[in-house]
Design a protein around this motif. Structure first.
Motif, PDB file in Angstrom:
ATOM      1  N   ALA A 243       0.845  -1.215   0.000  1.00  0.00           N
ATOM      2  CA  ALA A 243       0.000   0.000   0.000  1.00  0.00           C
ATOM      3  C   ALA A 243       0.871   1.253   0.000  1.00  0.00           C
ATOM      4  CB  ALA A 243      -0.961  -0.005   1.184  1.00  0.00           C
ATOM      5  N   GLY A 244       1.838   1.259  -0.930  1.00  0.00           N
ATOM      6  CA  GLY A 244       2.775   2.369  -1.006  1.00  0.00           C
ATOM      7  C   GLY A 244       2.222   3.593  -1.705  1.00  0.00           C
ATOM      8  N   GLY A 245       3.099   4.574  -1.891  1.00  0.00           N
ATOM      9  CA  GLY A 245       2.720   5.829  -2.521  1.00  0.00           C
ATOM     10  C   GLY A 245       2.747   6.993  -1.555  1.00  0.00           C
ATOM     11  N   ALA A 246       2.701   8.190  -2.117  1.00  0.00           N
ATOM     12  CA  ALA A 246       2.779   9.398  -1.300  1.00  0.00           C
ATOM     13  C   ALA A 246       1.522   9.635  -0.476  1.00  0.00           C
ATOM     14  CB  ALA A 246       3.048  10.612  -2.198  1.00  0.00           C
TER      15      ALA A 246
ATOM     16  N   SER B  67      -8.148  16.597  -7.829  1.00  0.00           N
ATOM     17  CA  SER B  67      -6.823  16.051  -7.549  1.00  0.00           C
ATOM     18  C   SER B  67      -6.144  15.581  -8.818  1.00  0.00           C
ATOM     19  CB  SER B  67      -6.935  14.883  -6.564  1.00  0.00           C
ATOM     20  OG  SER B  67      -7.520  13.764  -7.201  1.00  0.00           O
ATOM     21  N   ALA B  68      -4.851  15.441  -8.724  1.00  0.00           N
ATOM     22  CA  ALA B  68      -4.045  14.909  -9.825  1.00  0.00           C
ATOM     23  C   ALA B  68      -2.830  14.221  -9.217  1.00  0.00           C
ATOM     24  CB  ALA B  68      -3.604  16.011 -10.779  1.00  0.00           C
ATOM     25  N   ALA B  69      -2.309  13.223  -9.905  1.00  0.00           N
ATOM     26  CA  ALA B  69      -1.148  12.508  -9.390  1.00  0.00           C
ATOM     27  C   ALA B  69      -0.252  12.057 -10.529  1.00  0.00           C
ATOM     28  CB  ALA B  69      -1.581  11.301  -8.572  1.00  0.00           C
ATOM     29  N   GLN B  70       1.024  11.972 -10.220  1.00  0.00           N
ATOM     30  CA  GLN B  70       1.994  11.387 -11.143  1.00  0.00           C
ATOM     31  C   GLN B  70       2.361  10.016 -10.574  1.00  0.00           C
ATOM     32  OE1 GLN B  70       6.049  13.105 -11.542  1.00  0.00           O
ATOM     33  NE2 GLN B  70       5.473  13.349 -13.689  1.00  0.00           N
ATOM     34  N   LEU B  71       2.121   8.969 -11.351  1.00  0.00           N
ATOM     35  CA  LEU B  71       2.342   7.621 -10.854  1.00  0.00           C
ATOM     36  C   LEU B  71       3.753   7.127 -11.134  1.00  0.00           C
ATOM     37  CD1 LEU B  71      -1.019   5.843 -11.821  1.00  0.00           C
ATOM     38  CD2 LEU B  71      -0.499   7.377  -9.901  1.00  0.00           C
ATOM     39  N   THR B  72       4.200   6.226 -10.296  1.00  0.00           N
ATOM     40  CA  THR B  72       5.504   5.601 -10.479  1.00  0.00           C
ATOM     41  C   THR B  72       5.387   4.437 -11.465  1.00  0.00           C
ATOM     42  OG1 THR B  72       5.200   3.945  -8.752  1.00  0.00           O
ATOM     43  CG2 THR B  72       6.000   6.119  -8.051  1.00  0.00           C
ATOM     44  N   GLU B  73       6.508   3.862 -11.815  1.00  0.00           N
ATOM     45  CA  GLU B  73       6.507   2.709 -12.720  1.00  0.00           C
ATOM     46  C   GLU B  73       5.770   1.520 -12.115  1.00  0.00           C
ATOM     47  OE1 GLU B  73      10.504   1.785 -13.751  1.00  0.00           O
ATOM     48  OE2 GLU B  73      10.791   3.569 -14.988  1.00  0.00           O
ATOM     49  N   MET B  74       5.696   1.491 -10.784  1.00  0.00           N
ATOM     50  CA  MET B  74       5.038   0.372 -10.112  1.00  0.00           C
ATOM     51  C   MET B  74       3.563   0.649  -9.854  1.00  0.00           C
ATOM     52  SD  MET B  74       7.994  -1.044  -7.533  1.00  0.00           S
ATOM     53  CE  MET B  74       7.215  -2.647  -7.443  1.00  0.00           C
ATOM     54  N   GLY B  75       3.088   1.841 -10.271  1.00  0.00           N
ATOM     55  CA  GLY B  75       1.668   2.108 -10.229  1.00  0.00           C
ATOM     56  C   GLY B  75       1.121   2.750  -8.977  1.00  0.00           C
ATOM     57  N   VAL B  76       1.999   3.279  -8.101  1.00  0.00           N
ATOM     58  CA  VAL B  76       1.519   4.051  -6.948  1.00  0.00           C
ATOM     59  C   VAL B  76       1.807   5.521  -7.211  1.00  0.00           C
ATOM     60  CG1 VAL B  76       1.860   2.142  -5.358  1.00  0.00           C
ATOM     61  CG2 VAL B  76       3.692   3.819  -5.645  1.00  0.00           C
ATOM     62  N   ASP B  77       1.211   6.404  -6.429  1.00  0.00           N
ATOM     63  CA  ASP B  77       1.419   7.836  -6.658  1.00  0.00           C
ATOM     64  C   ASP B  77       2.767   8.276  -6.093  1.00  0.00           C
ATOM     65  OD1 ASP B  77       0.065   7.450  -4.028  1.00  0.00           O
ATOM     66  OD2 ASP B  77       0.265   9.627  -3.882  1.00  0.00           O
ATOM     67  N   GLY B  78       3.581   8.866  -6.976  1.00  0.00           N
ATOM     68  CA  GLY B  78       4.873   9.393  -6.545  1.00  0.00           C
ATOM     69  C   GLY B  78       4.737  10.806  -6.003  1.00  0.00           C
ATOM     70  N   GLN B  79       3.797  11.539  -6.557  1.00  0.00           N
ATOM     71  CA  GLN B  79       3.484  12.876  -6.042  1.00  0.00           C
ATOM     72  C   GLN B  79       2.057  13.214  -6.453  1.00  0.00           C
ATOM     73  OE1 GLN B  79       6.641  15.348  -7.443  1.00  0.00           O
ATOM     74  NE2 GLN B  79       6.325  14.876  -9.587  1.00  0.00           N
ATOM     75  N   ASN B  80       1.426  14.042  -5.630  1.00  0.00           N
ATOM     76  CA  ASN B  80       0.036  14.373  -5.901  1.00  0.00           C
ATOM     77  C   ASN B  80      -0.279  15.802  -5.498  1.00  0.00           C
ATOM     78  OD1 ASN B  80      -1.141  14.431  -3.061  1.00  0.00           O
ATOM     79  ND2 ASN B  80      -0.220  12.382  -3.087  1.00  0.00           N
ATOM     80  N   ALA B  81      -1.351  16.321  -6.073  1.00  0.00           N
ATOM     81  CA  ALA B  81      -1.841  17.659  -5.753  1.00  0.00           C
ATOM     82  C   ALA B  81      -3.347  17.566  -5.538  1.00  0.00           C
ATOM     83  CB  ALA B  81      -1.530  18.631  -6.884  1.00  0.00           C
TER      84      ALA B  81
ATOM     85  N   ALA C 242     -11.318   7.805  -2.910  1.00  0.00           N
ATOM     86  CA  ALA C 242     -11.817   8.503  -4.102  1.00  0.00           C
ATOM     87  C   ALA C 242     -10.670   9.037  -4.951  1.00  0.00           C
ATOM     88  CB  ALA C 242     -12.746   9.635  -3.684  1.00  0.00           C
ATOM     89  N   PHE C 243      -9.652   9.594  -4.309  1.00  0.00           N
ATOM     90  CA  PHE C 243      -8.510  10.123  -5.054  1.00  0.00           C
ATOM     91  C   PHE C 243      -7.789   8.994  -5.791  1.00  0.00           C
ATOM     92  CE2 PHE C 243      -8.330  13.547  -1.585  1.00  0.00           C
ATOM     93  CZ  PHE C 243      -9.123  14.414  -2.329  1.00  0.00           C
ATOM     94  N   ARG C 244      -7.558   7.889  -5.109  1.00  0.00           N
ATOM     95  CA  ARG C 244      -6.852   6.768  -5.748  1.00  0.00           C
ATOM     96  C   ARG C 244      -7.650   6.212  -6.920  1.00  0.00           C
ATOM     97  NH1 ARG C 244      -6.189   2.342  -3.580  1.00  0.00           N
ATOM     98  NH2 ARG C 244      -7.482   2.457  -1.693  1.00  0.00           N
ATOM     99  N   GLN C 245      -8.957   6.206  -6.785  1.00  0.00           N
ATOM    100  CA  GLN C 245      -9.800   5.729  -7.886  1.00  0.00           C
ATOM    101  C   GLN C 245      -9.652   6.633  -9.107  1.00  0.00           C
ATOM    102  OE1 GLN C 245     -13.977   5.394  -6.939  1.00  0.00           O
ATOM    103  NE2 GLN C 245     -14.402   4.108  -8.707  1.00  0.00           N
ATOM    104  N   GLU C 246      -9.604   7.943  -8.865  1.00  0.00           N
ATOM    105  CA  GLU C 246      -9.389   8.899  -9.958  1.00  0.00           C
ATOM    106  C   GLU C 246      -8.056   8.648 -10.649  1.00  0.00           C
ATOM    107  OE1 GLU C 246      -9.613  13.005  -8.863  1.00  0.00           O
ATOM    108  OE2 GLU C 246     -11.487  12.751  -7.741  1.00  0.00           O
ATOM    109  N   TRP C 247      -7.045   8.313  -9.880  1.00  0.00           N
ATOM    110  CA  TRP C 247      -5.698   8.166 -10.415  1.00  0.00           C
ATOM    111  C   TRP C 247      -5.442   6.775 -11.006  1.00  0.00           C
ATOM    112  CZ3 TRP C 247      -3.313   9.882  -5.097  1.00  0.00           C
ATOM    113  CH2 TRP C 247      -3.704  11.197  -4.829  1.00  0.00           C
ATOM    114  N   GLY C 248      -6.321   5.825 -10.717  1.00  0.00           N
ATOM    115  CA  GLY C 248      -6.099   4.459 -11.167  1.00  0.00           C
ATOM    116  C   GLY C 248      -5.106   3.711 -10.310  1.00  0.00           C
ATOM    117  N   VAL C 249      -5.044   4.061  -9.014  1.00  0.00           N
ATOM    118  CA  VAL C 249      -4.136   3.389  -8.079  1.00  0.00           C
ATOM    119  C   VAL C 249      -4.926   2.416  -7.218  1.00  0.00           C
ATOM    120  CG1 VAL C 249      -2.579   3.695  -6.116  1.00  0.00           C
ATOM    121  CG2 VAL C 249      -2.547   5.342  -8.005  1.00  0.00           C
TER     122      VAL C 249
END
Length: 324
Positions: free
Chosen positions: A166-169, A194-208, A310-317
């Motif tokens: 359950a990683g990510g920022a 919200s918006a997020a930039q995902l890592t190669e492994m599919g978790v959020d590396g940074q978010n706003a 809800a945020f993770r659902q938006e980001w596909g995480v």
């Protein structure tokens, strides 16, 4: 109160330092998946007993309160073990991976008549009321906007980058920016973006994250795992602005006037390391027969978990451990 720690990693060591300094705590037991690691931890931090399995420690009738210091992914499973053993629980953030898991934990805790609470330490700190007092005092006039930034260079850590943990920022540091906004602006939110930039492994590396309040107030929150941020929370008012140094454990508040001059500095009370407040409140509530802590109500934990879902659902995480 005879207190045990489930997990023997870095955060467990930090908590042990706090516990040793509190007369209200008896450092009783520690459990790890490795008996050798648990024994080493117990010797280093002055705990009476060491266990090589969690279930073995929870079978010890002397244990009253358990601090869960394992990765986010395992909180739900480990809290269930504690509750089924009749132990009170203080669990590291993020409380679970989903709101559904959190709801089930609170249901089980009520059924077994034990206290379970989330260790968002900033919720318990005196800085919370000090900051709110300054806002109510109107030291910077009418406040319509806050910003909060919290990032650490932790992208090399397994528990941060792996979906199965359950990683990510968001769950690691973004949870603090959300709690900062809710503690100081409340929860009457009309809309969220919200918006997020995902890592190669599919978790959020940074978010706003942006929260739009019903009364026109506005909160802008940023968190990440790549670089060090200023950790500041800033309130913008009609007569100046107020800077909170380190939203993850406020050190001081600086107040600036309309002329952009620093006109006042408010220091926070001295502390052991900041974790003492959550421990002391938890013990006090248990002793007084309460089953939730007023500083971290169950409904507050559920609200934050729902927002993060809800945020993770938006980001596909998503995480493999989301189901109950």
């Amino acid at each position: 109160m005879k207190t045990a720690i489930l997990g023997a990693g870095k955060i467990a060591g930090t908590l042990a330092v706090t516990m040793r300094s509190l007369a209200e705590v008896e450092c009783y037991a520690v459990a790890s998946r490795s008996l050798e690691k648990a024994q080493q931890f117990a010797a280093e931090h002055g705990f009476q007993k060491a266990y090589g399995s969690y279930s073995e420690m929870l079978a010890d009738e002397e244990v009253e309160l358990v601090y869960i210091a394992t990765p986010h992914s395992h909180h739900y499973e480990h809290m269930k073990l504690c509750i089924e053993a009749g132990k009170h629980v203080l669990c590291e953030k993020a409380f679970t991976t989903t709101r559904e898991q959190a709801e089930e934990i609170f249901r089980l805790a009520k059924e077994r008549d034990v206290l379970v609470t989330e260790a968002i330490w900033t919720r318990y700190m005196p800085s919370r009321e000090i900051i709110n007092g300054l806002l109510e005092e109107g030291v910077i006039g009418e406040v319509k906007t806050l910003t909060a930034n919290l990032s650490y260079a932790v992208s090399g850590k397994e528990r941060i980058i792996r979906p199965e943990l359950a990683g990510g920022a968001l769950l690691d540091v973004g949870v603090y920016t959300l709690n900062f906004a809710l503690m100081h602006f409340g929860n009457r939110i009309k809309r969220k973006q919200s918006a997020a930039q995902l890592t190669e492994m599919g978790v959020d590396g940074q978010n706003a994250i942006t929260l739009f309040y019903e009364d026109g107030r506005f909160a802008v929150l940023n968190s990440g795992i790549y670089g060090m941020s200023d950790r500041q929370g800033v309130f913008y008012g009609s007569k100046g602005w107020m800077v909170v140094d380190n939203i993850n454990n406020p050190l001081e508040v600086k107040i600036y006037n309309e002329k952009r001059e620093l006109c006042r500095t408010v220091s926070m009370p001295k502390q052991i390391n900041g974790y003492e407040y959550e421990i002391l409140e938890t013990i006090d509530c248990i002793r007084n027969g309460k089953r939730e802590c007023p500083s971290m109500k169950h409904e507050d934990t559920l609200e934050v978990m729902e927002m993060m879902d809800a945020f993770r659902q938006e980001w596909g995480v998503s995480y493999p451990v989301e189901s109950i």
